[in-house]
Design a protein around this motif. Structure first.
Motif, PDB file in Angstrom:
ATOM      1  N   PHE A 157       0.836  -1.192   0.000  1.00  0.00           N
ATOM      2  CA  PHE A 157       0.000   0.000   0.000  1.00  0.00           C
ATOM      3  C   PHE A 157       0.872   1.243   0.000  1.00  0.00           C
ATOM      4  CE2 PHE A 157       0.947  -0.833   4.420  1.00  0.00           C
ATOM      5  CZ  PHE A 157       1.162   0.412   4.970  1.00  0.00           C
ATOM      6  N   GLU A 158       0.245   2.360  -0.345  1.00  0.00           N
ATOM      7  CA  GLU A 158       0.850   3.678  -0.197  1.00  0.00           C
ATOM      8  C   GLU A 158       0.050   4.452   0.828  1.00  0.00           C
ATOM      9  OE1 GLU A 158       0.980   5.610  -3.954  1.00  0.00           O
ATOM     10  OE2 GLU A 158       2.100   3.993  -4.944  1.00  0.00           O
ATOM     11  N   GLN A 159       0.708   5.378   1.512  1.00  0.00           N
ATOM     12  CA  GLN A 159       0.014   6.190   2.513  1.00  0.00           C
ATOM     13  C   GLN A 159      -0.225   7.579   1.950  1.00  0.00           C
ATOM     14  OE1 GLN A 159       1.542   5.779   6.432  1.00  0.00           O
ATOM     15  NE2 GLN A 159       0.135   7.263   7.337  1.00  0.00           N
ATOM     16  N   LYS A 160      -1.522   7.940   1.831  1.00  0.00           N
ATOM     17  CA  LYS A 160      -1.889   9.264   1.313  1.00  0.00           C
ATOM     18  C   LYS A 160      -1.860  10.314   2.403  1.00  0.00           C
ATOM     19  CE  LYS A 160      -5.880   7.864  -0.332  1.00  0.00           C
ATOM     20  NZ  LYS A 160      -7.195   7.915  -1.030  1.00  0.00           N
ATOM     21  N   GLY A 161      -2.100   9.904   3.628  1.00  0.00           N
ATOM     22  CA  GLY A 161      -2.160  10.828   4.756  1.00  0.00           C
ATOM     23  C   GLY A 161      -2.337  10.024   6.023  1.00  0.00           C
ATOM     24  N   ALA A 162      -2.614  10.701   7.130  1.00  0.00           N
ATOM     25  CA  ALA A 162      -2.783  10.021   8.408  1.00  0.00           C
ATOM     26  C   ALA A 162      -3.943   9.038   8.331  1.00  0.00           C
ATOM     27  CB  ALA A 162      -3.043  11.043   9.510  1.00  0.00           C
ATOM     28  N   SER A 163      -3.675   7.766   8.646  1.00  0.00           N
ATOM     29  CA  SER A 163      -4.690   6.701   8.611  1.00  0.00           C
ATOM     30  C   SER A 163      -5.416   6.658   7.265  1.00  0.00           C
ATOM     31  CB  SER A 163      -5.708   6.883   9.746  1.00  0.00           C
ATOM     32  OG  SER A 163      -5.084   6.738  10.990  1.00  0.00           O
ATOM     33  N   ASP A 164      -4.704   6.949   6.178  1.00  0.00           N
ATOM     34  CA  ASP A 164      -5.316   7.033   4.850  1.00  0.00           C
ATOM     35  C   ASP A 164      -4.421   6.270   3.883  1.00  0.00           C
ATOM     36  OD1 ASP A 164      -6.928   7.675   2.771  1.00  0.00           O
ATOM     37  OD2 ASP A 164      -6.536   9.825   2.798  1.00  0.00           O
ATOM     38  N   PHE A 165      -4.846   5.045   3.530  1.00  0.00           N
ATOM     39  CA  PHE A 165      -4.030   4.152   2.741  1.00  0.00           C
ATOM     40  C   PHE A 165      -4.692   3.865   1.402  1.00  0.00           C
ATOM     41  CE2 PHE A 165      -3.766   2.990   7.276  1.00  0.00           C
ATOM     42  CZ  PHE A 165      -2.464   3.372   7.525  1.00  0.00           C
ATOM     43  N   VAL A 166      -3.871   3.553   0.390  1.00  0.00           N
ATOM     44  CA  VAL A 166      -4.393   3.183  -0.918  1.00  0.00           C
ATOM     45  C   VAL A 166      -3.597   1.989  -1.427  1.00  0.00           C
ATOM     46  CG1 VAL A 166      -2.923   4.841  -2.151  1.00  0.00           C
ATOM     47  CG2 VAL A 166      -5.006   3.985  -3.236  1.00  0.00           C
ATOM     48  N   THR A 167      -4.290   1.011  -1.996  1.00  0.00           N
ATOM     49  CA  THR A 167      -3.663  -0.191  -2.500  1.00  0.00           C
ATOM     50  C   THR A 167      -3.926  -0.331  -3.994  1.00  0.00           C
ATOM     51  OG1 THR A 167      -5.589  -1.635  -2.229  1.00  0.00           O
ATOM     52  CG2 THR A 167      -4.187  -1.298  -0.280  1.00  0.00           C
ATOM     53  N   TYR A 168      -3.271  -1.302  -4.593  1.00  0.00           N
ATOM     54  CA  TYR A 168      -3.559  -1.688  -5.972  1.00  0.00           C
ATOM     55  C   TYR A 168      -5.052  -1.966  -6.133  1.00  0.00           C
ATOM     56  CZ  TYR A 168      -4.270  -5.261  -9.585  1.00  0.00           C
ATOM     57  OH  TYR A 168      -4.759  -6.006 -10.615  1.00  0.00           O
ATOM     58  N   TYR A 169      -5.653  -2.531  -5.113  1.00  0.00           N
ATOM     59  CA  TYR A 169      -7.056  -2.933  -5.205  1.00  0.00           C
ATOM     60  C   TYR A 169      -7.987  -1.723  -5.220  1.00  0.00           C
ATOM     61  CZ  TYR A 169      -5.168  -7.538  -4.541  1.00  0.00           C
ATOM     62  OH  TYR A 169      -4.454  -8.686  -4.720  1.00  0.00           O
ATOM     63  N   ASP A 170      -7.657  -0.666  -4.465  1.00  0.00           N
ATOM     64  CA  ASP A 170      -8.449   0.568  -4.530  1.00  0.00           C
ATOM     65  C   ASP A 170      -8.470   1.116  -5.949  1.00  0.00           C
ATOM     66  OD1 ASP A 170      -8.808   1.797  -1.436  1.00  0.00           O
ATOM     67  OD2 ASP A 170      -7.071   0.515  -1.682  1.00  0.00           O
ATOM     68  N   THR A 171      -7.285   1.295  -6.511  1.00  0.00           N
ATOM     69  CA  THR A 171      -7.201   1.945  -7.817  1.00  0.00           C
ATOM     70  C   THR A 171      -7.743   1.056  -8.932  1.00  0.00           C
ATOM     71  OG1 THR A 171      -4.889   1.199  -7.991  1.00  0.00           O
ATOM     72  CG2 THR A 171      -5.265   3.413  -7.159  1.00  0.00           C
ATOM     73  N   THR A 172      -7.457  -0.236  -8.879  1.00  0.00           N
ATOM     74  CA  THR A 172      -7.940  -1.138  -9.922  1.00  0.00           C
ATOM     75  C   THR A 172      -9.449  -1.303  -9.851  1.00  0.00           C
ATOM     76  OG1 THR A 172      -5.826  -2.309  -9.870  1.00  0.00           O
ATOM     77  CG2 THR A 172      -7.660  -3.409 -10.984  1.00  0.00           C
ATOM     78  N   ALA A 173      -9.998  -1.419  -8.634  1.00  0.00           N
ATOM     79  CA  ALA A 173     -11.455  -1.525  -8.493  1.00  0.00           C
ATOM     80  C   ALA A 173     -12.140  -0.274  -9.021  1.00  0.00           C
ATOM     81  CB  ALA A 173     -11.817  -1.764  -7.028  1.00  0.00           C
ATOM     82  N   GLU A 174     -11.550   0.901  -8.751  1.00  0.00           N
ATOM     83  CA  GLU A 174     -12.155   2.130  -9.269  1.00  0.00           C
ATOM     84  C   GLU A 174     -12.117   2.154 -10.788  1.00  0.00           C
ATOM     85  OE1 GLU A 174     -11.971   5.733  -7.020  1.00  0.00           O
ATOM     86  OE2 GLU A 174     -11.141   6.802  -8.743  1.00  0.00           O
ATOM     87  N   ASN A 175     -11.015   1.709 -11.375  1.00  0.00           N
ATOM     88  CA  ASN A 175     -10.924   1.666 -12.838  1.00  0.00           C
ATOM     89  C   ASN A 175     -11.948   0.703 -13.434  1.00  0.00           C
ATOM     90  OD1 ASN A 175      -8.845   3.530 -12.929  1.00  0.00           O
ATOM     91  ND2 ASN A 175      -7.233   1.980 -12.861  1.00  0.00           N
ATOM     92  N   ILE A 176     -12.165  -0.431 -12.761  1.00  0.00           N
ATOM     93  CA  ILE A 176     -13.176  -1.388 -13.229  1.00  0.00           C
ATOM     94  C   ILE A 176     -14.560  -0.731 -13.252  1.00  0.00           C
ATOM     95  CG2 ILE A 176     -14.457  -3.456 -12.513  1.00  0.00           C
ATOM     96  CD1 ILE A 176     -11.759  -4.621 -11.571  1.00  0.00           C
ATOM     97  N   ILE A 177     -14.876  -0.002 -12.195  1.00  0.00           N
ATOM     98  CA  ILE A 177     -16.185   0.659 -12.097  1.00  0.00           C
ATOM     99  C   ILE A 177     -16.351   1.710 -13.192  1.00  0.00           C
ATOM    100  CG2 ILE A 177     -17.598   2.176 -10.647  1.00  0.00           C
ATOM    101  CD1 ILE A 177     -16.232   0.684  -8.219  1.00  0.00           C
ATOM    102  N   ILE A 178     -15.320   2.538 -13.369  1.00  0.00           N
ATOM    103  CA  ILE A 178     -15.396   3.598 -14.373  1.00  0.00           C
ATOM    104  C   ILE A 178     -15.502   3.011 -15.777  1.00  0.00           C
ATOM    105  CG2 ILE A 178     -14.083   5.477 -15.446  1.00  0.00           C
ATOM    106  CD1 ILE A 178     -13.036   6.149 -12.622  1.00  0.00           C
ATOM    107  N   ASP A 179     -14.722   1.956 -16.048  1.00  0.00           N
ATOM    108  CA  ASP A 179     -14.778   1.333 -17.379  1.00  0.00           C
ATOM    109  C   ASP A 179     -16.146   0.702 -17.639  1.00  0.00           C
ATOM    110  OD1 ASP A 179     -12.186   2.085 -17.816  1.00  0.00           O
ATOM    111  OD2 ASP A 179     -11.316   0.103 -17.421  1.00  0.00           O
ATOM    112  N   CYS A 180     -16.679   0.026 -16.644  1.00  0.00           N
ATOM    113  CA  CYS A 180     -17.971  -0.660 -16.798  1.00  0.00           C
ATOM    114  C   CYS A 180     -19.096   0.343 -17.072  1.00  0.00           C
ATOM    115  CB  CYS A 180     -18.270  -1.486 -15.555  1.00  0.00           C
ATOM    116  SG  CYS A 180     -19.848  -2.389 -15.593  1.00  0.00           S
ATOM    117  N   ILE A 181     -19.161   1.380 -16.250  1.00  0.00           N
ATOM    118  CA  ILE A 181     -20.246   2.354 -16.396  1.00  0.00           C
ATOM    119  C   ILE A 181     -19.987   3.282 -17.578  1.00  0.00           C
ATOM    120  CG2 ILE A 181     -21.507   4.222 -15.263  1.00  0.00           C
ATOM    121  CD1 ILE A 181     -20.800   2.873 -12.580  1.00  0.00           C
TER     122      ILE A 181
END
Length: 265
Positions: A34-58
């Motif tokens: 994961f990467e840390q965006k801020g305090a107690s704020d994390f982002v993983t491959y799964y966050d970004t890939t899941a968002e891309n799946i949603i945007i592509d689908c819709i």
């Protein structure tokens, strides 16, 4: 012209596809990077890939629609009043620690009005969804307004502030006011899921003010709770504030009592 029923079915499909990715990722052994965006704020491959799946689908079905994603920000549209609001993995901290409580959350606004919401828990294969005027559903079962419990039997959910994310003093004051009045308070860690759970009666209410919640954290849950017959406002009693700095979702017979209690903090 955009067909709202088609859009709803596409949003549900997008949530399912993103949830399938999260379920597969959660089942993997070992530490998730994961990467840390801020305090107690994390982002993983799964966050970004899941968002891309949603945007592509819709986006493939509705190319003119706008998007507001937690990871990708705002993608505006000049040709549509509709905006898809995405939290691809609500509960990233839980996901990282192997806690089985997280969700995919997708809402749709038309202008400034919330009109659709989908919250999918992939580990349970439970999809809570609603559209304005249609009611709220768990998978294919239409929900009815849960019966109100007495104040002394309420199980209430909240989000608490950690590190620099919110107002700890406000959260503690409200906890102090509420704890003697109810049967239990929980902070499981996926606000989208917990607001939606009020529609099922798994929680009798959800409130938050001290924690800093973003619109994508709560938008889908708000639609679902309202369509199930619950009342959702901010802690000033406003049903559609310009900026959701606080939130209270509860049964109509308990909302006013809880609101009064919170205002006395």
């Amino acid at each position: 012209m955009l067909d709202s029923n088609d859009l709803l079915e596409t949003v549900k499909q997008a949530a399912y596809e993103a949830g399938t990715l999260l379920r597969e990722g959660y089942s993997q052994k070992g530490r998730i990077d994961f990467e840390q965006k801020g305090a107690s704020d994390f982002v993983t491959y799964y966050d970004t890939t899941a968002e891309n799946i949603i945007i592509d689908c819709i986006g493939s079905a509705f190319p003119d629609i706008a998007f507001l994603g937690e990871e990708s920000g705002l993608t505006p549209s000049s040709d549509s009043d509709y905006t898809v609001v995405i939290d691809p993995l609500d509960g990233t901290n839980n996901f990282l620690h192997g806690v089985p409580h997280f969700s995919v959350s997708i809402a749709v606004t038309k202008g400034n009005e919330l009109v659709m919401g989908v919250v999918y828990q992939p580990l349970l294969d439970e999809m809570l969804w609603a559209a304005q005027g249609m009611g709220a559903f768990l998978n294919d079962r239409k929900l009815t307004t849960p019966s109100p419990r007495p104040m002394t039997e309420l199980l209430v959910s909240t989000c608490l502030p950690y590190h620099a994310k919110g107002d700890c003093a406000t959260a503690l004051n409200q906890l102090t006011m509420l704890m003697p009045q109810v049967a239990g308070i929980r902070s499981p860690g996926s606000a989208a899921l917990e607001v939606a759970y009020v529609s099922l009666g798994r929680f009798d209410a959800f409130w938050s003010q001290g924690a800093k919640l973003e619109f994508w954290d709560i938008a889908a849950g708000i639609v679902i709770a309202r369509e199930a017959g619950c009342v959702v406002t901010d802690l000033n009693g406003e049903p559609n504030p310009g900026d959701w700095n606080s939130l209270l979702a509860a049964h109509p017979e308990r909302h006013g009592q809880l609101l009064t209690l919170m205002k006395n903090d």
